[in-house]
Motif scaffolding. Structure first.
Motif, PDB file in Angstrom:
ATOM      1  N   GLU A  39      30.658  -5.904 -23.381  1.00  0.00           N
ATOM      2  CA  GLU A  39      30.740  -5.331 -22.036  1.00  0.00           C
ATOM      3  C   GLU A  39      32.174  -4.924 -21.698  1.00  0.00           C
ATOM      4  OE1 GLU A  39      29.104  -8.365 -19.589  1.00  0.00           O
ATOM      5  OE2 GLU A  39      27.033  -8.040 -20.253  1.00  0.00           O
ATOM      6  N   GLU A  40      33.134  -5.715 -22.163  1.00  0.00           N
ATOM      7  CA  GLU A  40      34.539  -5.395 -21.927  1.00  0.00           C
ATOM      8  C   GLU A  40      34.917  -4.096 -22.640  1.00  0.00           C
ATOM      9  OE1 GLU A  40      38.804  -7.467 -23.006  1.00  0.00           O
ATOM     10  OE2 GLU A  40      37.110  -8.755 -22.534  1.00  0.00           O
ATOM     11  N   CYS A  41      34.450  -3.931 -23.878  1.00  0.00           N
ATOM     12  CA  CYS A  41      34.722  -2.696 -24.630  1.00  0.00           C
ATOM     13  C   CYS A  41      34.022  -1.503 -23.977  1.00  0.00           C
ATOM     14  CB  CYS A  41      34.257  -2.843 -26.077  1.00  0.00           C
ATOM     15  SG  CYS A  41      35.226  -3.992 -27.060  1.00  0.00           S
ATOM     16  N   ALA A  42      32.805  -1.733 -23.499  1.00  0.00           N
ATOM     17  CA  ALA A  42      32.065  -0.651 -22.847  1.00  0.00           C
ATOM     18  C   ALA A  42      32.796  -0.172 -21.599  1.00  0.00           C
ATOM     19  CB  ALA A  42      30.655  -1.118 -22.493  1.00  0.00           C
ATOM     20  N   ALA A  43      33.427  -1.099 -20.880  1.00  0.00           N
ATOM     21  CA  ALA A  43      34.105  -0.743 -19.632  1.00  0.00           C
ATOM     22  C   ALA A  43      35.269   0.220 -19.873  1.00  0.00           C
ATOM     23  CB  ALA A  43      34.599  -2.005 -18.930  1.00  0.00           C
ATOM     24  N   VAL A  44      35.883   0.157 -21.067  1.00  0.00           N
ATOM     25  CA  VAL A  44      37.017   1.046 -21.362  1.00  0.00           C
ATOM     26  C   VAL A  44      36.617   2.153 -22.334  1.00  0.00           C
ATOM     27  CG1 VAL A  44      38.727  -0.730 -20.907  1.00  0.00           C
ATOM     28  CG2 VAL A  44      37.830  -0.482 -23.224  1.00  0.00           C
ATOM     29  N   GLY A  45      35.303   2.253 -22.658  1.00  0.00           N
ATOM     30  CA  GLY A  45      34.815   3.329 -23.507  1.00  0.00           C
ATOM     31  C   GLY A  45      35.218   3.228 -24.961  1.00  0.00           C
ATOM     32  N   MET A  46      35.468   2.002 -25.450  1.00  0.00           N
ATOM     33  CA  MET A  46      35.864   1.854 -26.854  1.00  0.00           C
ATOM     34  C   MET A  46      34.658   2.085 -27.765  1.00  0.00           C
ATOM     35  SD  MET A  46      37.608  -1.361 -28.891  1.00  0.00           S
ATOM     36  CE  MET A  46      39.307  -0.922 -28.496  1.00  0.00           C
ATOM     37  N   GLN A  64      19.473  -4.178 -29.684  1.00  0.00           N
ATOM     38  CA  GLN A  64      19.104  -3.143 -28.717  1.00  0.00           C
ATOM     39  C   GLN A  64      18.931  -3.736 -27.326  1.00  0.00           C
ATOM     40  OE1 GLN A  64      15.642  -1.649 -30.757  1.00  0.00           O
ATOM     41  NE2 GLN A  64      16.763   0.053 -31.711  1.00  0.00           N
ATOM     42  N   ARG A  65      18.360  -4.919 -27.264  1.00  0.00           N
ATOM     43  CA  ARG A  65      18.150  -5.559 -25.961  1.00  0.00           C
ATOM     44  C   ARG A  65      19.467  -6.039 -25.361  1.00  0.00           C
ATOM     45  NH1 ARG A  65      17.818 -10.794 -25.221  1.00  0.00           N
ATOM     46  NH2 ARG A  65      17.282 -11.147 -27.424  1.00  0.00           N
ATOM     47  N   VAL A  66      20.318  -6.671 -26.185  1.00  0.00           N
ATOM     48  CA  VAL A  66      21.552  -7.271 -25.680  1.00  0.00           C
ATOM     49  C   VAL A  66      22.637  -6.224 -25.455  1.00  0.00           C
ATOM     50  CG1 VAL A  66      23.414  -8.882 -26.226  1.00  0.00           C
ATOM     51  CG2 VAL A  66      21.052  -9.497 -26.750  1.00  0.00           C
ATOM     52  N   PHE A  67      22.809  -5.318 -26.417  1.00  0.00           N
ATOM     53  CA  PHE A  67      23.899  -4.346 -26.347  1.00  0.00           C
ATOM     54  C   PHE A  67      23.482  -3.016 -25.720  1.00  0.00           C
ATOM     55  CE2 PHE A  67      25.457  -6.580 -30.410  1.00  0.00           C
ATOM     56  CZ  PHE A  67      26.220  -7.475 -29.681  1.00  0.00           C
ATOM     57  N   GLY A  68      22.212  -2.653 -25.898  1.00  0.00           N
ATOM     58  CA  GLY A  68      21.767  -1.346 -25.432  1.00  0.00           C
ATOM     59  C   GLY A  68      21.539  -1.265 -23.948  1.00  0.00           C
TER      60      GLY A  68
END
Length: 733
Positions: free
Chosen positions: A135-142, A166-170
């Motif tokens: 989630e932290e990486c997703a917030a900065v678009g990594m 897919q459930r946890v990351f998607g």
């Protein structure tokens, strides 16, 4: 992506250099402890030719030459860099510890990287801490990809693991998390487990056989085609959904066959933008093998799909005085802006700084400006100095290979930067810059330490300063109230490693002692007292008598001194002396040795002598009067209370609130902070949360986090206060 030609591996033992940012990829490996990150690094190094089949490089170095502490801990405790080369591209692999206590090393790896590989074990699944980092990486678009390991474990299933990812990351877009290959199992072994022997490329529809220890490509058999069709269609639809070509979906739905090369190009662009997250499988090479399963496919994804440093934004910069500067780009000819992402000490070389160069070019023996953020609350001094850069090198295990430069986008080790600490900025001496710091977790587990011997005491200060310089997640505190030296850590393992490093690296043996909180004392009722200091034996005498009353005040009032002397019973010049003596005694305490607060002291009478009275005599009399008042009154011990904010998954809220209540905490309220997470606010005595960093992690399975802030002091329960007062009287404090 499996239709690409096999790349030519680099030669083992050669220093990997880069001549332009476009030929660099910086990748951080993320995953829980035991997921197989380090094993994967070794497999990638073997496939690329950086090591031979025995895991050795030409000059005798080895990727397995880890820190002594890591061997004793039986887990990685620090960030490590392994540079390899594939198809003319330099890949800087940043292997991070998976244990929560070393999240500071993980954050440093995220700062230095441009993309992340999330390593998940098919045997263990995805833990909560890994999900939080995603989630932290997703917030900065990594950009992110997923690698599934341990597929040969009992009851491991690649399809089930993909569904979990897919459930946890998607989240709401599960079609963005799709496998590129399907693993093929070989013949079952004696234990009944069938090892993964090959992969089927869904786009290329080719079979890659790794059963011999080297990748061999061939057409799949008829029995494999049913496995491919459904998964391939879903992959193609997922790629097209993220394609920048808006006509591709229309053509696909119209029955047009999509060109594989076009699909691969769209896939790589979507991965680089951080909107598509392919899933791959990996396994170590069999004994004597030259390539680990899935490593060629993974290297192709890294070099073709992950972004170059030029495609990622450079962190904002200012002058050391805080004035804004224009945004930098990843240009080797631009202004020098590099950052120390890790600091370590070598017994032979001295301090070594791992540096990410964001702009400009760093060269050996040049003078640079070192700017620090001055995290004084964590024991880091502020500095703004020029230093001469030592040798530049590329690490490989314990070996260091010389580099003639490090360009924008690259990472290198720098020797002999004596003042630079983790998080500091290196820039041109005539154009000093300061980079925006990255977020580091607060250390919330205190351990009070003291030198084991007089010899250790002499070396303790220097050893601790070096230790804290290496690790910005550690905070050093000299508590003025308890007179304890306190090292604040992220957890017990973090603490153990810190104390072990003090002993082995810096030759300092320390003992841990019980941590004390900063208690206070106050009067629970009013009292009167007389201070008499009269000495007439030989020489100049001492004469001072004062009478005071003490009464309690509301919390936070401090010490209030009131003069109500009439008729000159205490001469005016000695009234400040009485106050000084009272305040000095208040600092020392009147019952258990803790500072006295929240009282009003009123001086209303006294006596003086025309010759023998003095400033010192009335100071002593004031202190004696306060102590006599304390002997006649009931004294309350006040304990510090903290404002606690706990963020935890919804499923653990009940357990957390119950635990806080059991610690004498008062829950003030809760609120939803995100989908599936709740913020719990509470007030709780600090004495009850010394080990809360450890206990919350256990309660929440690693997903909970908290912050604390001092609120106030309030009376301690009488039973507990009595025990402390009795211990003080018996000398056990």
């Amino acid at each position: 992506m499996g239709d690409k030609a096999n790349a030519h591996p680099g030669a083992a033992g050669r220093a990997v250099a880069a001549d332009r940012p476009a030929s660099i990829r910086n990748v951080v490996l993320v995953g829980h402890s035991g997921a197989g990150k380090t094993t994967l690094v070794e497999s990638l190094a073997l496939t690329s030719g950086a090591v031979n089949r025995a895991g050795k490089v030409e000059d005798g170095g080895s990727l397995s030459d880890y820190d002594e502490i890591e061997h004793r801990q039986q887990r990685s405790v620090q960030l490590s860099l392994v540079p390899i080369e594939w198809n003319g591209i330099k890949i800087n692999i940043l292997d991070t510890p998976g244990y929560a206590d070393f999240v500071g090393e993980l954050r440093a790896g995220l700062r230095a990287a441009d993309a992340a590989l999330f390593i998940v074990s098919a045997a263990d699944g995805v833990d909560g801490a890994t999900r939080l980092v995603w989630e932290e990486c997703a917030a900065v678009g990594m950009p992110r990809a997923i690698v599934v390991t341990h597929l040969d474990a009992a009851r491991a299933d690649f399809g089930d693991m993909v569904t979990t990812c897919q459930r946890v990351f998607g989240g709401d877009d599960q079609d963005a998390v799709i496998p590129l290959y399907l693993p093929l199992h070989g013949e079952p072994a004696a234990d009944g487990n069938a090892p993964v022997a090959g992969l089927i490329g869904l786009l290329s529809q080719r079979l890659f056989d790794y059963s011999s220890g080297a990748r061999a490509e061939r057409d799949p058999g008829p029995e494999h085609l049913p496995l491919i069709e459904e998964a391939r269609n879903r992959l193609i639809e997922g790629i097209i959904a993220e394609s920048e070509d808006e006509t591709l979906m229309e053509r696909y739905l119209g029955g047009e066959e999509c060109d594989v090369k076009t699909l691969i190009q769209d896939l790589e662009k979507a991965v680089a933008r951080g909107v598509f997250h392919p899933v791959l499988a990996a396994a170590p090479a069999p004994e004597g093998g030259k390539q680990g399963l899935g490593t060629v496919e993974l290297l192709e994804l890294i070099t073709g799909g992950f972004p170059t440093p030029e495609e990622r934004d450079v962190p904002p910069v200012t002058t050391p005085q805080g004035k804004p500067r224009p945004a930098l780009t990843c240009d080797p000819a631009g202004p020098l802006a590099a950052e120390v992402v890790k600091t370590s000490s070598d017994p032979y070389v001295g301090r070594i700084s791992l540096v990410r160069v964001f702009s400009g070019t760093l060269r050996p023996d040049e003078t640079v400006h070192v700017s620090g953020h001055g995290l004084e609350s964590r024991g880091h001094e502020d500095h703004d100095v020029d230093e001469r850069v030592g040798a530049l090198s590329a690490p490989f295990g314990k070996q260091q290979r010389a580099l003639d430069r490090a360009i924008a986008g690259d990472l290198a080790c720098v020797a002999k930067l004596g003042r630079a600490e983790t998080g500091d900025t290196l820039s041109a001496k005539d154009d000093p810059l300061l980079m925006e710091p990255w977020v580091m977790p607060d250390p919330l587990l205190p351990v009070a330490i003291q030198a084991h011997s007089k010899a250790d005491e002499d070396k303790l200060s220097q050893g601790l300063s070096r230790l804290v310089a290496e690790d910005p997640t550690m905070r050093l505190e000299q508590n003025q109230d308890t007179h304890q030296l306190v090292l604040w850590c992220l957890g017990e393992a973090h603490m153990d490693v810190a104390l072990e490093r003090l002993r082995t690296r810096y030759g300092v043996q320390v003992d841990s002692v019980p941590h004390k909180v900063s208690l206070r004392e106050t009067f629970a009722s009013a009292a009167s007292g007389r201070g008499r200091h009269v000495k007439q034996s030989g020489g100049h005498g001492q004469y001072a008598i004062c009478e005071i009353t003490v009464e309690p005040l509301p919390g936070g009032s401090g010490i209030e001194f009131v003069d109500k002397v009439v008729g000159g019973a205490v001469p005016r010049q000695f009234i400040p002396s009485v106050e000084k003596g009272v305040r000095a005694q208040a600092v020392k305490g009147v019952a258990a040795g803790y500072p006295l607060v929240d009282v009003r002291v009123t001086l209303h009478d006294g006596k003086a002598h025309s010759v023998d009275s003095s400033d010192a005599a009335f100071q002593t009399a004031g202190a004696l009067a306060l102590r006599e008042c304390a002997s006649q009154a009931r004294i309350h011990l006040l304990e510090p209370v903290a404002e606690l904010e706990v963020v935890v998954a919804d499923e653990y809220v009940g357990a957390v609130m119950s635990d806080l209540s059991g610690r004498r905490g008062r829950v003030l309220g809760t609120e939803q902070v995100s989908d599936g997470s709740t913020l719990v606010r509470a007030q709780i005595p600090e004495i009850e949360i010394s080990r809360y960093a450890v206990d919350l992690r256990s309660m929440s399975h690693g997903t909970g986090r908290f912050s604390r802030a001092y609120a106030r002091h309030e009376p301690m329960p009488q039973q507990q206060a009595t025990r402390i007062l009795e211990a003080e009287k018996n000398g056990d404090r």
